[in-house]
Scaffold this motif. Structure first.
Motif, PDB file in Angstrom:
ATOM      1  N   LEU A   1     -13.605  52.134  -5.858  1.00  0.00           N
ATOM      2  CA  LEU A   1     -14.218  51.706  -4.751  1.00  0.00           C
ATOM      3  C   LEU A   1     -13.980  50.139  -4.641  1.00  0.00           C
ATOM      4  N   GLU A   2     -14.046  49.773  -3.295  1.00  0.00           N
ATOM      5  CA  GLU A   2     -13.806  48.353  -3.103  1.00  0.00           C
ATOM      6  C   GLU A   2     -15.261  48.011  -2.132  1.00  0.00           C
ATOM      7  N   VAL A   3     -16.014  46.801  -2.662  1.00  0.00           N
ATOM      8  CA  VAL A   3     -17.216  46.632  -1.786  1.00  0.00           C
ATOM      9  C   VAL A   3     -16.914  44.870  -1.631  1.00  0.00           C
ATOM     10  N   THR A   4     -17.003  44.626  -0.389  1.00  0.00           N
ATOM     11  CA  THR A   4     -16.674  43.291   0.046  1.00  0.00           C
ATOM     12  C   THR A   4     -18.033  42.592   0.735  1.00  0.00           C
ATOM     13  N   SER A   5     -18.035  41.400   0.862  1.00  0.00           N
ATOM     14  CA  SER A   5     -18.956  40.914   1.588  1.00  0.00           C
ATOM     15  C   SER A   5     -18.691  39.362   1.711  1.00  0.00           C
ATOM     16  N   GLN A   6     -18.675  38.324   2.795  1.00  0.00           N
ATOM     17  CA  GLN A   6     -18.472  37.017   2.776  1.00  0.00           C
ATOM     18  C   GLN A   6     -17.362  36.630   1.998  1.00  0.00           C
ATOM     19  N   GLY A   7     -16.190  37.319   1.843  1.00  0.00           N
ATOM     20  CA  GLY A   7     -15.070  36.801   1.124  1.00  0.00           C
ATOM     21  C   GLY A   7     -15.099  36.923  -0.248  1.00  0.00           C
ATOM     22  N   HIS A   8     -16.081  37.877  -0.865  1.00  0.00           N
ATOM     23  CA  HIS A   8     -16.440  38.222  -2.133  1.00  0.00           C
ATOM     24  C   HIS A   8     -15.744  39.536  -2.268  1.00  0.00           C
ATOM     25  N   ARG A   9     -14.983  40.076  -3.671  1.00  0.00           N
ATOM     26  CA  ARG A   9     -14.869  41.369  -3.656  1.00  0.00           C
ATOM     27  C   ARG A   9     -15.180  41.992  -4.986  1.00  0.00           C
ATOM     28  N   LEU A  10     -15.764  43.182  -4.994  1.00  0.00           N
ATOM     29  CA  LEU A  10     -16.336  43.874  -6.007  1.00  0.00           C
ATOM     30  C   LEU A  10     -15.225  45.176  -6.191  1.00  0.00           C
ATOM     31  N   ILE A  11     -14.946  45.604  -7.286  1.00  0.00           N
ATOM     32  CA  ILE A  11     -14.057  46.699  -7.466  1.00  0.00           C
ATOM     33  C   ILE A  11     -15.003  47.588  -8.753  1.00  0.00           C
TER      34      ILE A  11
ATOM     35  N   LYS B   1      -9.345  37.101  -6.338  1.00  0.00           N
ATOM     36  CA  LYS B   1     -10.136  36.944  -7.181  1.00  0.00           C
ATOM     37  C   LYS B   1     -11.111  38.225  -6.850  1.00  0.00           C
ATOM     38  N   ALA B   2     -11.717  38.909  -8.106  1.00  0.00           N
ATOM     39  CA  ALA B   2     -12.435  40.084  -7.991  1.00  0.00           C
ATOM     40  C   ALA B   2     -13.320  40.113  -9.172  1.00  0.00           C
ATOM     41  N   THR B   3     -14.258  40.997  -8.873  1.00  0.00           N
ATOM     42  CA  THR B   3     -15.102  41.301 -10.167  1.00  0.00           C
ATOM     43  C   THR B   3     -15.016  42.620 -10.372  1.00  0.00           C
ATOM     44  N   LEU B   4     -14.739  43.187 -11.354  1.00  0.00           N
ATOM     45  CA  LEU B   4     -14.638  44.864 -11.477  1.00  0.00           C
ATOM     46  C   LEU B   4     -15.948  45.078 -12.467  1.00  0.00           C
ATOM     47  N   PHE B   5     -16.586  46.268 -12.134  1.00  0.00           N
ATOM     48  CA  PHE B   5     -17.571  47.004 -12.719  1.00  0.00           C
ATOM     49  C   PHE B   5     -17.151  48.272 -13.007  1.00  0.00           C
ATOM     50  N   PHE B   6     -17.214  48.582 -14.305  1.00  0.00           N
ATOM     51  CA  PHE B   6     -16.716  49.784 -14.980  1.00  0.00           C
ATOM     52  C   PHE B   6     -18.051  50.730 -15.246  1.00  0.00           C
ATOM     53  N   SER B   7     -17.872  52.018 -14.710  1.00  0.00           N
ATOM     54  CA  SER B   7     -19.292  52.818 -15.244  1.00  0.00           C
ATOM     55  C   SER B   7     -19.083  53.213 -16.465  1.00  0.00           C
ATOM     56  N   HIS B   8     -17.904  53.661 -17.127  1.00  0.00           N
ATOM     57  CA  HIS B   8     -17.699  54.296 -18.220  1.00  0.00           C
ATOM     58  C   HIS B   8     -16.148  54.130 -18.452  1.00  0.00           C
TER      59      HIS B   8
END
Length: 281
Positions: free
Chosen positions: A29-39, A61-68
């Motif tokens: 999934l991608e989550v974005t707000s105010q020019g910032h991106r999470l994956i 630029k992106a920040t990735l969060f892994f569930s497992h």
């Protein structure tokens, strides 16, 4: 805050008419707000996300969060094109106290012979590895990301993402029901504008009335997901981590049954975009 689904399947990707409407890629999934991106997760869906980022052009630029670190949540990373560019900056959060080291090791090992032709070192992006810890909020631009433990074999993290006055909860690979709902988990799901929750099985599949019993495998039924969504006062529920054996019609039918328990239920679909609230001034 905008959420876009790039991969919604669990276990293994599927293709063709079997998955034409729901999609066949594994979790991303991608989550974005105010020019910032999470994956969120790097299943096979991250390949298409990478292509979309390439079309944007410029440094990424992106920040990735892994569930497992089960394979369906990491296997797309070698095909994430922005990761090969030195202009790309990635911060990657692995789950647990040793998450940084474990994540880097898993990503490297899946690109070692005989699994892949080039090593992780070929990806020239600037990568920083961090550990995501239960209950410890991470701030990324406008986002507040709170990881919390999810019941799954070998462990898993769910994530509550807050920005722009709204909240989104990503809770894949979670074996949960009203009877087993931990109050601490319920509190972090409470009032989510959108809840993305594991719903891989039907009740009959879970109980073993159809095939091998699935209890203890780390996944929920669509009925349990819907009942939990109602209990935590979520506004919308997206059934997630669809079983690769379920075709589009099966997934749609599961969502229809889930709506008997929580009306605002729909299956997560590849390409689906949801917008939660307006950007704050």
């Amino acid at each position: 805050m905008e959420v876009r689904f790039y991969g919604v399947r669990g276990s293994i990707a599927v293709s063709g008419a079997h998955a034409a409407r729901i999609g066949g890629n594994t979790s991303c999934l991608e989550v974005t707000s105010q020019g910032h991106r999470l994956i969120l997760d790097a299943g096979t869906g991250i390949r298409a996300l990478g292509e979309a980022m390439m079309r944007e052009g410029g440094a990424q630029k992106a920040t990735l969060f892994f569930s497992h670190l089960h394979w369906d949540h990491v296997q797309g990373f070698p095909f994430f094109t922005p990761g090969y560019l030195p202009t790309t900056e990635l911060t990657l959060y692995g789950p647990g106290p040793d998450g940084a080291q474990a994540l880097q090791s898993v990503l490297a090992r899946q690109m070692e012979p005989p699994h892949f032709p080039v090593p992780l070192s070929t990806m020239r992006s600037r990568m920083t590895f961090e550990s995501a810890l239960h209950g410890r909020t991470v701030e990324v631009g406008p986002f507040r990301v709170t990881p919390f433990d999810a019941p799954h074999p070998q462990g898993c993290l769910a994530y509550r993402v807050e920005a722009d006055g709204h909240s989104f909860v990503y809770a894949t690979d979670m074996e949960i029901s009203l009877a087993t709902l931990d109050p601490r988990v319920a509190r972090l799901m409470e009032g989510a504008d959108a809840l993305c929750l594991d719903a891989q099985y039907t009740p009959d599949e879970y109980a073993g009335k159809k095939g091998i019993p699935k209890k203890g495998w780390g996944h929920s039924t669509m009925v349990d997901a819907a009942q939990v969504a109602a209990a935590v006062n979520a506004r919308r529920l997206f059934l997630f981590h669809h079983d690769p054996a379920h075709n589009d019609d099966m997934v749609e039918n599961m969502a229809e049954e889930a709506r008997n328990h929580f009306a605002a239920t729909e299956p997560a679909r590849e390409g689906k975009r949801i917008v939660l609230g307006a950007v704050c001034a």
